[in-house]
Design a protein around this motif. Structure first.
Motif, PDB file in Angstrom:
ATOM      1  N   ARG A 170     -50.570 -23.857 -19.866  1.00 41.99           N
ATOM      2  CA  ARG A 170     -51.284 -23.324 -18.708  1.00 41.99           C
ATOM      3  C   ARG A 170     -51.244 -24.315 -17.553  1.00 41.99           C
ATOM      4  N   PRO A 171     -50.922 -23.850 -16.344  1.00 43.71           N
ATOM      5  CA  PRO A 171     -50.985 -24.757 -15.194  1.00 43.71           C
ATOM      6  C   PRO A 171     -52.431 -24.904 -14.710  1.00 43.71           C
ATOM      7  N   ARG A 172     -52.629 -25.880 -13.832  1.00 42.48           N
ATOM      8  CA  ARG A 172     -53.957 -26.077 -13.246  1.00 42.48           C
ATOM      9  C   ARG A 172     -54.194 -25.150 -12.055  1.00 42.48           C
ATOM     10  N   TYR A 173     -53.195 -25.064 -11.229  1.00 42.48           N
ATOM     11  CA  TYR A 173     -53.319 -24.228 -10.043  1.00 42.48           C
ATOM     12  C   TYR A 173     -51.995 -23.525  -9.790  1.00 42.48           C
ATOM     13  N   VAL A 174     -52.126 -22.492  -8.990  1.00 44.91           N
ATOM     14  CA  VAL A 174     -50.928 -21.906  -8.393  1.00 44.91           C
ATOM     15  C   VAL A 174     -51.121 -22.017  -6.891  1.00 44.91           C
ATOM     16  N   VAL A 175     -50.154 -22.632  -6.236  1.00 43.66           N
ATOM     17  CA  VAL A 175     -50.240 -22.709  -4.769  1.00 43.66           C
ATOM     18  C   VAL A 175     -49.055 -21.971  -4.178  1.00 43.66           C
ATOM     19  N   LYS A 176     -49.285 -21.376  -3.049  1.00 47.18           N
ATOM     20  CA  LYS A 176     -48.228 -20.606  -2.394  1.00 47.18           C
ATOM     21  C   LYS A 176     -48.048 -21.116  -0.963  1.00 47.18           C
ATOM     22  N   PRO A 177     -47.131 -22.035  -0.782  1.00 53.47           N
ATOM     23  CA  PRO A 177     -46.907 -22.563   0.579  1.00 53.47           C
ATOM     24  C   PRO A 177     -46.233 -21.518   1.450  1.00 53.47           C
ATOM     25  N   GLY A 178     -46.370 -21.701   2.765  1.00 59.59           N
ATOM     26  CA  GLY A 178     -45.786 -20.736   3.687  1.00 59.59           C
ATOM     27  C   GLY A 178     -44.614 -21.299   4.475  1.00 59.59           C
ATOM     28  N   ASN A 179     -44.404 -22.592   4.402  1.00 59.90           N
ATOM     29  CA  ASN A 179     -43.311 -23.188   5.187  1.00 59.90           C
ATOM     30  C   ASN A 179     -42.936 -24.536   4.589  1.00 59.90           C
ATOM     31  N   VAL A 180     -41.897 -25.118   5.130  1.00 60.56           N
ATOM     32  CA  VAL A 180     -41.366 -26.359   4.543  1.00 60.56           C
ATOM     33  C   VAL A 180     -42.341 -27.516   4.707  1.00 60.56           C
ATOM     34  N   GLU A 181     -43.081 -27.522   5.782  1.00 61.11           N
ATOM     35  CA  GLU A 181     -44.034 -28.623   5.986  1.00 61.11           C
ATOM     36  C   GLU A 181     -45.086 -28.625   4.884  1.00 61.11           C
ATOM     37  N   GLN A 182     -45.522 -27.445   4.516  1.00 56.30           N
ATOM     38  CA  GLN A 182     -46.509 -27.343   3.441  1.00 56.30           C
ATOM     39  C   GLN A 182     -45.886 -27.787   2.113  1.00 56.30           C
ATOM     40  N   VAL A 183     -44.659 -27.383   1.916  1.00 56.96           N
ATOM     41  CA  VAL A 183     -43.983 -27.806   0.678  1.00 56.96           C
ATOM     42  C   VAL A 183     -43.904 -29.318   0.613  1.00 56.96           C
ATOM     43  N   GLN A 184     -43.515 -29.926   1.735  1.00 56.53           N
ATOM     44  CA  GLN A 184     -43.426 -31.383   1.753  1.00 56.53           C
ATOM     45  C   GLN A 184     -44.773 -32.035   1.458  1.00 56.53           C
ATOM     46  N   LYS A 185     -45.803 -31.491   2.056  1.00 55.28           N
ATOM     47  CA  LYS A 185     -47.134 -32.081   1.851  1.00 55.28           C
ATOM     48  C   LYS A 185     -47.563 -31.933   0.395  1.00 55.28           C
ATOM     49  N   ILE A 186     -47.239 -30.796  -0.190  1.00 56.19           N
ATOM     50  CA  ILE A 186     -47.579 -30.594  -1.609  1.00 56.19           C
ATOM     51  C   ILE A 186     -46.843 -31.621  -2.460  1.00 56.19           C
ATOM     52  N   VAL A 187     -45.597 -31.798  -2.162  1.00 47.42           N
ATOM     53  CA  VAL A 187     -44.809 -32.759  -2.945  1.00 47.42           C
ATOM     54  C   VAL A 187     -45.351 -34.179  -2.754  1.00 47.42           C
ATOM     55  N   GLU A 188     -45.701 -34.515  -1.536  1.00 47.58           N
ATOM     56  CA  GLU A 188     -46.267 -35.843  -1.287  1.00 47.58           C
ATOM     57  C   GLU A 188     -47.579 -36.014  -2.063  1.00 47.58           C
ATOM     58  N   TRP A 189     -48.374 -34.957  -2.015  1.00 42.77           N
ATOM     59  CA  TRP A 189     -49.626 -34.985  -2.775  1.00 42.77           C
ATOM     60  C   TRP A 189     -49.338 -35.169  -4.254  1.00 42.77           C
ATOM     61  N   ALA A 190     -48.351 -34.444  -4.767  1.00 41.19           N
ATOM     62  CA  ALA A 190     -48.005 -34.531  -6.189  1.00 41.19           C
ATOM     63  C   ALA A 190     -47.578 -35.950  -6.553  1.00 41.19           C
ATOM     64  N   ASN A 191     -46.887 -36.615  -5.635  1.00 42.28           N
ATOM     65  CA  ASN A 191     -46.489 -37.997  -5.873  1.00 42.28           C
ATOM     66  C   ASN A 191     -47.698 -38.920  -5.936  1.00 42.28           C
ATOM     67  N   GLU A 192     -48.617 -38.666  -5.023  1.00 41.50           N
ATOM     68  CA  GLU A 192     -49.828 -39.516  -4.996  1.00 41.50           C
ATOM     69  C   GLU A 192     -50.652 -39.340  -6.252  1.00 41.50           C
ATOM     70  N   THR A 193     -50.725 -38.099  -6.712  1.00 44.82           N
ATOM     71  CA  THR A 193     -51.608 -37.798  -7.845  1.00 44.82           C
ATOM     72  C   THR A 193     -50.861 -37.719  -9.172  1.00 44.82           C
ATOM     73  N   LEU A 194     -49.553 -37.903  -9.096  1.00 45.57           N
ATOM     74  CA  LEU A 194     -48.694 -37.798 -10.296  1.00 45.57           C
ATOM     75  C   LEU A 194     -48.893 -36.458 -10.991  1.00 45.57           C
ATOM     76  N   THR A 195     -48.914 -35.412 -10.173  1.00 40.07           N
ATOM     77  CA  THR A 195     -49.086 -34.060 -10.720  1.00 40.07           C
ATOM     78  C   THR A 195     -47.738 -33.381 -10.844  1.00 40.07           C
ATOM     79  N   PRO A 196     -47.418 -32.869 -12.030  1.00 36.11           N
ATOM     80  CA  PRO A 196     -46.155 -32.125 -12.147  1.00 36.11           C
ATOM     81  C   PRO A 196     -46.201 -30.854 -11.312  1.00 36.11           C
ATOM     82  N   LEU A 197     -45.075 -30.574 -10.693  1.00 36.21           N
ATOM     83  CA  LEU A 197     -44.942 -29.334  -9.926  1.00 36.21           C
ATOM     84  C   LEU A 197     -43.880 -28.470 -10.571  1.00 36.21           C
ATOM     85  N   VAL A 198     -44.137 -27.186 -10.646  1.00 34.72           N
ATOM     86  CA  VAL A 198     -43.141 -26.266 -11.200  1.00 34.72           C
ATOM     87  C   VAL A 198     -42.800 -25.244 -10.120  1.00 34.72           C
TER      88      VAL A 198
END
Lengths: 487, 424, 531
Positions: A37-65
């Motif tokens: 089971r994942p923790r969240y489902v997020v639905k970005p709307g543009n590349v900037e949001q995707v980048q921010k999510i990825v940066e966040w994932a790096n900071e928090t060491l959260t796997p992204l699928v």
């Protein structure tokens, strides 16, 4: 700030979910990968949001699928391998950014499906290459990234076709626009200049597009891609070549491929043809009883300036070949009409998805090989089926020549009733273990989903080492879909 | 001419490596596309014509001294000119002339090969390269009733050459050739013991002075003899007297012909009738010195100039010798005239012929390289189903025969003269 | 710098004394190639400390391991026909001349691929596979170009891109000795079941092997490769005539091919027509060629100049947009269709088929030039000694048009002042894969490196084209591992990378990951860290 709050700040509150029912949908699919089971489902709307999510994932060491297609999913690549993951569902990014008639290409975001794209392309007189009747929720970009084979081998120059250039957010959060798309200008400025993000051959002395292909989202997330299209057919002629045995059709395929004759070109067994033509289980059973064991499907699409001339000469050439090979291409078989099939092939699968029509469940085994080895694999899997008491008659076969006939995609569709546990257990064994046997016999599992990753890399330890090195470069903290492939 | 004369060419060699192959336009079968025996065997780029350009430039600029590898690259080369034809199919530079100058510089500087020294010593003392006594020259024609040009006049001078004069195994070919001319009514004579080396092989080794010396002596002797035509059965002598003498300013004032050219005239004119069948499948090996190296010399005295800004041309225009105008068709005509003979072509023919292996001093100094080279040619001949390989040069013939003896291959070797003789 | 005795022995022990040399004469034949004067200021690039001739993969591997042990740089090459092949950055570099690795290992006729070693040339492979009705696409560098060099290690565009693909698109497998000495086989080559796919399992490591250009030896040695083959409609052997090779051509264009030399009224018409012909999916060859005035290079420059002077000046104008199209067809019906379509397109774009350029002799020459790239070396080197390319690109016609416009603007003054030679249109512009992945474009020019004015002018011109703030800034990265890119001198990656999505940062990391001891010469690839 809590992680949830941070994510909501990036994508907007309405685009983050931790609803259990919704999370449940992403925690498993129709494959046999373990449920996580994942923790969240997020639905970005543009590349900037995707980048921010990825940066966040790096900071928090959260796997992204990353996920772009809608359900049902079949391969296991969109199910997290590890706990605590966040699904980054790109289906909200649904823009068809551009349709370029001159260069015969389209630029789409990851949430665009084939159905959505084809209708828009048709207005511009274009048509997107498709895999065999993809499900209606299938993402165009998802399909291309997975290297799903298209049904027109003569148009398939390279295994990454029809994908061209992509905008990629790597696991570091850095963005790169590949091939012709790179440069100091925005995409819009490039268009004004006449650039079309068309040439995918790699920006420098490496090819970023190949590194993300077949990667199951472990290297980067694509936020748009261009893809090559062809002219929309103004007319066509489709032929069905029946055979009791597969070998004559393999020979015929080689002949056709050698001279690049034919647009659609692939083989099906009678069951699979029935599944495409009919929508109900009952009707499928009726059809499969009267269809020949094997059918080669070949079409001649009429497009360009001389559509009739094209189709006419190609048909005549086929007939000459048929005469010399003593085969008989037909436009109708008992129960099957080539014209009807042609319509079916021209669009994504209608509901229910053709692979689920027979029994409600289907799991595929597929790999690459060469056409001459197909009979061997058909025998091998039949033997495996027999020894594991799986009825061979419930297996669909789909053989798709790829890369202009230099190899082929060999696919076995194992139809079953999902509710019947013992059937499911058999299928699980076949998919997870039986396929290992096929690999030992030379099947190249180039797209190693789920358990196939356990054996696909056998004998390729150096490839494993290099892939891990690339992973360390493009996703050093290992946050993109960890645990997939050999990563 | 000197090494420095070719600095322009050294600078402009692009390292395309075309010199290693026959011209790409002539490729027919992938096993037989190599052109340069040296680089084919020894692999180092220095062994190619391009490598010689590089070495020569580095040498001129003081970047490299003489060394054993340097000399190996210079001398392990048959000077066959395949590189020259290939290079000039894409460039206007002179690889073979450069290689000739490089050898001459080596000799000037005392960088000679020990195996060549006895030949040169003999040449200087005994007028031949065969390490035989001058007094024994002419024995090949013993008991032949033929004019002695030191005493009588004749229209045609038959020059046997050192190889035919002294090699007892081959002498009969020269005898047969001379006999053919006589029996066809040709007014022909020989110099006998007074015949001297043409100087060509010495020149190829880098001894430019010897060529000048023998060219001058030869010219005087022949002018004194008053002959109008020189005929020789040796391709090397032919090339020397026709081309090299002209190159060094000693052009002979009489017609120089290879015996095949003369025989061709006699056959066309009905003076020789080819009657007996020669039922053999044969292929013809173009001797380098009858083919691409035998193109007439072109004198040019001018300068390089530019047009269209940077295009390099010459004033006056310079005609480069690209190997097209050697003697290729005549021997083939003769062979095709022989009754029942089946003629098959090899893959590397005419200006692209693979060398027999014998030239450039290689046979004497590096016999295993000469055999290696001929082995490839024999393989090529057999690959097209030939029972016999026919040439028009004693050096080719000898090297093929030596190779067959050493390798045990089954292939007959003939000179054109021998087959004509069979058909009379 | 020289190798120590110990280092030399370590290498000699692997390869045998016959195949290694540290002699100066030998070494100085591995550092002289066209373009050196421009890039290095003299005919010589850095001299290697030794040259080796390995005979097989195991020897290459062992050599690379020794290099790691002693910190020696290595550079592999096959034909060695460019700075990217033999230009060294290091003072302690060895050359790996792969001449002995020259086997065609396998031709899989049914599945249309061939497995070759590095010294197999394009034309040799073409000759071999023609026996089976197959073809390997022409490479513009000429028939001597290495199959592996063009498909895996360098650039590789050619006259038949439209039908037979090119550059990195035809690789179906590779065996690769990494700079660490490990050996990787890509795709199915690792499994032993045939070399038919280089992609996977999973992500495709072809993406590391090369991109727009290859690594030019900067990340190891490709010791085998499988390449895709294409249908060939001609006979297994072609008959040619003409004694002088430069004038030699097929006696007749094979029956299943037809050649068209088309002149278009404007350059843009030509570009558009090329794309349209590609999209029609009818062509075997579809490109613009810098035809010299008179349409013939002749046997030498003097003959060519004589010919040019007889030419009607008005005729010279039409050469600006000469397009060569070759149709190949499996059946007469197919040819009829293709020809009909082509003529429609010609008409649409105002093209004409000038009779003198469409006579059988010209067609025969064009056939050879297009299918086998005969004449390309003659064309670019004989006229002035050397040539260069304005930034070349692979992309959409829109990009190519802009590139050409910028190139013309920049080159213009140098044509006018005679610094460079322009013959014909100087454009090489083939369309890729039925115009589905764009076209290739180069504006070539010829210069004389030994003419100080020409050299200086060319340097100045190149300076303008590689200036990241110049006319080409928005168009493409110049050279990109091809042409005469030599990073220590022209710093392309370092200056252009930041403008082009920082691709260089990724590439440097790839280099660092594959080559921790930096032993594969990076001069024509990228250093792990800029010096």
């Amino acid at each position: 700030m809590t992680e949830e709050k941070k994510l909501k700040e990036i994508v907007g509150a309405g685009n983050l979910s931790h609803d259990q029912a919704i999370l449940g949908e992403y925690s498993e699919d129709l494959s046999f990968v373990p449920k996580v089971r994942p923790r969240y489902v997020v639905k970005p709307g543009n590349v900037e949001q995707v980048q921010k999510i990825v940066e966040w994932a790096n900071e928090t060491l959260t796997p992204l699928v990353p996920v772009s297609s809608g359900p049902p999913h079949f391969r296991g690549d969109t199910v997290p391998n590890v706990g605590g993951a966040v699904i980054i569902d790109l289906s909200r990014m649904k823009k068809i950014l551009r349709i370029d008639s001159f260069n015969r290409l389209a630029m789409v975001e990851p949430g665009v499906t084939f159905a959505e794209l084809q209708s828009e392309l048709a207005k511009a007189g274009l048509y997107a290459y498709m895999p065999l009747c993809p499900r209606s929720s299938k993402s165009v970009i998802g399909s291309m990234l997975e290297r799903e084979p298209i049904t027109m081998p003569a148009h398939h120059w390279d295994c990454t076709d029809p994908m061209l250039c992509a905008e990629i957010v790597f696991g570091t959060g850095d963005k790169l626009r590949g091939g012709e798309a790179a440069g100091p200008d925005t995409i819009e400025e490039q268009w004004k200049m006449g650039k079309a993000q068309m040439a995918p051959m790699g920006l420098g002395q490496f090819n970023e597009h190949r590194l993300i292909s077949g990667a199951q989202g472990t290297i980067g997330i694509v936020t748009w891609s261009t893809l090559k299209c062809r002219f929309l057919s103004k007319m066509n002629r489709t032929f069905l070549v029946p055979s009791e045995h597969i070998e004559p059709l393999i020979d015929l395929s080689y002949k056709l491929l050698r001279i690049r004759l034919g647009d659609h070109l692939f083989l099906l067994n009678g069951l699979n043809l029935a599944c495409l033509l009919a929508k109900t289980s009952g009707r499928i059973e009726e059809l499969r009883a009267i269809l020949p064991p094997w059918v080669l499907i070949v079409s001649f699409e009429g497009y360009g300036e001389l559509p009739e001339d094209k189709v006419h000469y190609q048909e005549a050439d086929l007939m000459d070949m048929a005469q010399s090979c003593q085969i008989e291409p037909k436009t109708t078989l008992a129960g099957a009409s080539a014209d009807e099939l042609s319509v079916i092939l021209s669009r994504p699968s209608e509901e229910p998805y053709w692979k689920l029509r027979l029994k409600g469940g289907c799991n595929d085994i597929f790999f690459l090989t060469t056409l001459d080895k197909i009979p061997k694999f058909v025998s091998a899997i039949s033997l495996l089926m027999c020894t594991h008491r799986y009825p061979v008659e419930n297996m669909g076969v789909y053989i798709q020549p790829v890369v202009q006939g230099t190899s082929c995609h060999c696919e076995f569709n194992l139809y079953h009733e999902p509710a019947r546990q013992n059937e499911l257990d058999n299928i699980r064994w076949m998919v997870n273990e039986g396929s290992r046997d096929l690999a030992k016999q030379g099947g190249f599992f180039s797209r190693p989903y789920g358990a196939w990753a356990d054996f696909a890399y056998t004998g390729a330890s150096e490839a494993v080492a290099m892939q891990r090195k690339m992973k360390k470069i493009f996703d050093p903290k290992g946050i993109l879909n960890p645990g997939k492939l050999c990563l | 001419m000197s090494l420095e004369t070719y600095k322009h060419d050294m600078l402009r060699c692009t390292r395309c490596s075309y010199c290693k192959w026959i011209p790409f336009e002539n490729f027919r079968k992938s096993e037989f596309i190599k052109g340069c025996p040296s680089v084919a065997k020894y692999h180092w780029h220095a062994y190619s014509a391009g490598g010689k350009f590089n070495m020569a430039l580095s040498f001129l600029e003081g970047r490299i001294p003489y060394s054993e590898p340097f000399l190996n690259a210079v001398y392990k080369c048959q000077m066959d000119g395949s590189c020259d034809v290939s290079c000039k199919s894409v460039q206007d530079i002179e690889p073979l002339q450069l290689m000739q100058e490089l050898r001459m510089r080596c000799v000037e500087d005392g960088q000679v090969i020990p195996a060549h020294t006895p030949m040169i010593d003999c040449l200087r003392k005994e007028d031949n390269m065969m390490q035989r006594l001058k007094a024994d020259r002419g024995k090949w024609a013993k008991s032949l009733d033929v004019k002695d040009l030191t005493k009588e006049k004749a229209e045609v001078y038959f020059h046997a050459g050192c190889k035919y004069s002294f090699d007892e195994g081959l002498g009969h070919v020269a005898r047969d050739g001379l006999t053919l001319l006589r029996e066809a009514g040709v007014d022909v004579g020989i110099m006998g013991r007074a015949e001297m080396c043409c100087g060509g092989r010495a020149y190829e080794l880098g001894y430019g002075g010897e060529l000048m010396k023998f060219a001058s002596r030869q010219k005087k002797a022949l002018e004194k003899a008053g002959v109008k035509t020189i005929v020789t059965p040796c391709s090397h002598c032919y090339q020397t007297m026709k081309v090299l003498y002209d190159k060094v300013g000693q052009k002979l004032g009489m017609e120089v012909l290879h015996i095949t050219e003369y025989l061709d005239r006699l056959i066309s004119g009905g003076k020789i009738k080819l009657r007996k069948p020669v039922p053999l499948t044969v292929t013809y090996h173009d001797p380098c010195h009858l083919g691409r190296l035998a193109e007439p010399w072109v004198h040019w005295n001018g300068k390089e100039t530019k047009v269209l800004g940077q295009m390099i041309v010459h004033d006056p225009p310079k005609k480069f010798r690209r190997g097209a105008y050697g003697v290729y068709d005549v021997p083939r005509n003769i062979l095709n005239s022989l009754p029942k003979l089946k003629f098959v072509e090899m893959y590397r023919i005419r200006a692209s012929a693979w060398c027999c292996g014998s030239g450039g001093g290689v046979k004497e100094a590096y016999p295993e390289f000469a055999i290696w080279t001929a082995t490839d040619r024999i393989k090529e001949a057999k690959s097209i189903g030939a029972e016999a390989i026919v040439s028009a040069c004693p050096w080719c013939t000898q090297n093929f025969r030596d190779t067959i003896k050493e390798t045990g291959e089954k292939l007959k070797v003939f000179d054109v003269i021998e087959l004509v003789q069979k058909s009379i | 710098m020289e190798l120590t005795e110990r280092e030399y022995r370590a290498l000699e022990d692997i390869i045998g004394a016959e195949y290694i040399s540290k002699d100066l004469a030998i070494r100085d034949t591995y550092n002289q190639v066209w373009g050196n004067k421009l890039v290095f200021g003299e005919k010589w690039s850095p001299r290697p400390v030794a040259v080796l001739l390995p005979g097989n993969t195991e020897e290459v591997q062992a050599i690379v391991k020794v290099c790691n042990r002693y910190g020696i740089q290595f550079k592999p090459f096959s034909s060695g026909f460019e700075i990217t092949a033999i230009g060294l950055v290091s003072e302690k570099g060895i050359m790996l001349d792969l001449k002995r690795m020259d086997r065609i290992l396998e031709i899989d006729v049914k599945n249309m691929h061939a497995v070759v070693e590095p010294y197999v040339s394009v034309h040799r492979l073409q000759l071999e596979v023609a026996k089976y009705g197959l073809y390997y696409g022409a490479v513009a560098a000429g028939p001597s170009a290495g199959v592996i060099a063009s498909s895996c290690c360098h650039a590789g565009s050619g006259q038949t891109n439209v039908f037979a693909g090119a550059i990195e698109r035809n690789v179906l497998g590779a065996e690769w000795v990494l700079p660490t000495g490990e050996i990787i086989k890509l795709g199915t080559a690792a499994s032993g079941d045939g070399w038919f796919s280089a992609d996977g399992p999973g992500l495709s490591l072809r993406g590391v092997l090369r991109g727009h250009c290859g690594a030019n030896g900067g990340h190891g040695v490709i010791t085998k490769a499988s390449v895709k083959l294409y249908p060939w409609y001609g006979p297994s052997e072609l008959e040619r005539s003409g004694e002088i090779p430069a004038l030699r051509a097929v006696k007749k264009v094979p029956d299943q091919y037809k050649v068209f030399v088309i002149s278009f009224p404007t350059q843009d018409n030509g570009f558009d027509a090329l794309a349209e012909i590609g999209k029609a999916e009818i062509a075997y060859s579809d490109y613009q060629i810098p035809l010299p005035p008179g349409g013939s290079l002749c046997e030498g420059n003097d003959e060519m100049w004589e010919n040019m002077q007889k030419l009607d000046p008005a005729a010279a104008k039409v050469f600006a947009t000469m397009v060569v199209v070759i149709l190949g067809a499996n059946s007469s019906r197919e040819m009829e269709y293709r020809e009909k379509y082509l003529l429609k397109i010609i008409e649409k774009f105002g093209g004409i088929l000038l009779p003198p350029l469409n006579d059988p002799m010209v067609h025969a020459g064009m056939f050879d030039a297009s299918m086998f790239s005969f004449g390309s070396v003659r064309h670019v080197f004989r006229l002035t000694s050397d040539f260069f390319i304005n930034p070349c690109a692979d992309g959409s016609e829109g990009l190519c048009k802009n590139l050409h416009k910028a190139a013309k603007e920049v080159m213009g003054p140098y044509w006018s002042n005679g610094t460079i030679l322009q013959v014909g249109s100087a454009i090489f512009h083939p369309v890729y894969e039925n115009y589905t992945v764009g076209s290739h474009h180069e504006d070539m020019y010829m210069y004389d490196p030994y003419d100080p004015d020409s050299l200086e002018g060319t340097r100045e011109l190149i300076g303008k084209t590689v200036d990241p703030n110049g006319k080409f800034r928005r168009l493409c990265v110049p050279c990109l591992g091809g042409g005469l890119q030599f990073e220590p001198v022209n710093h392309i990656h370092e200056t252009w990378g930041p403008i082009y999505d920082n691709y260089d940062a990724w590439q440097r990391q790839i280099k660092a990951a594959l080559d921790p001891n930096n032993v594969a010469d990076w001069g024509c690839y990228i250093p792990p860290v800029y010096p």
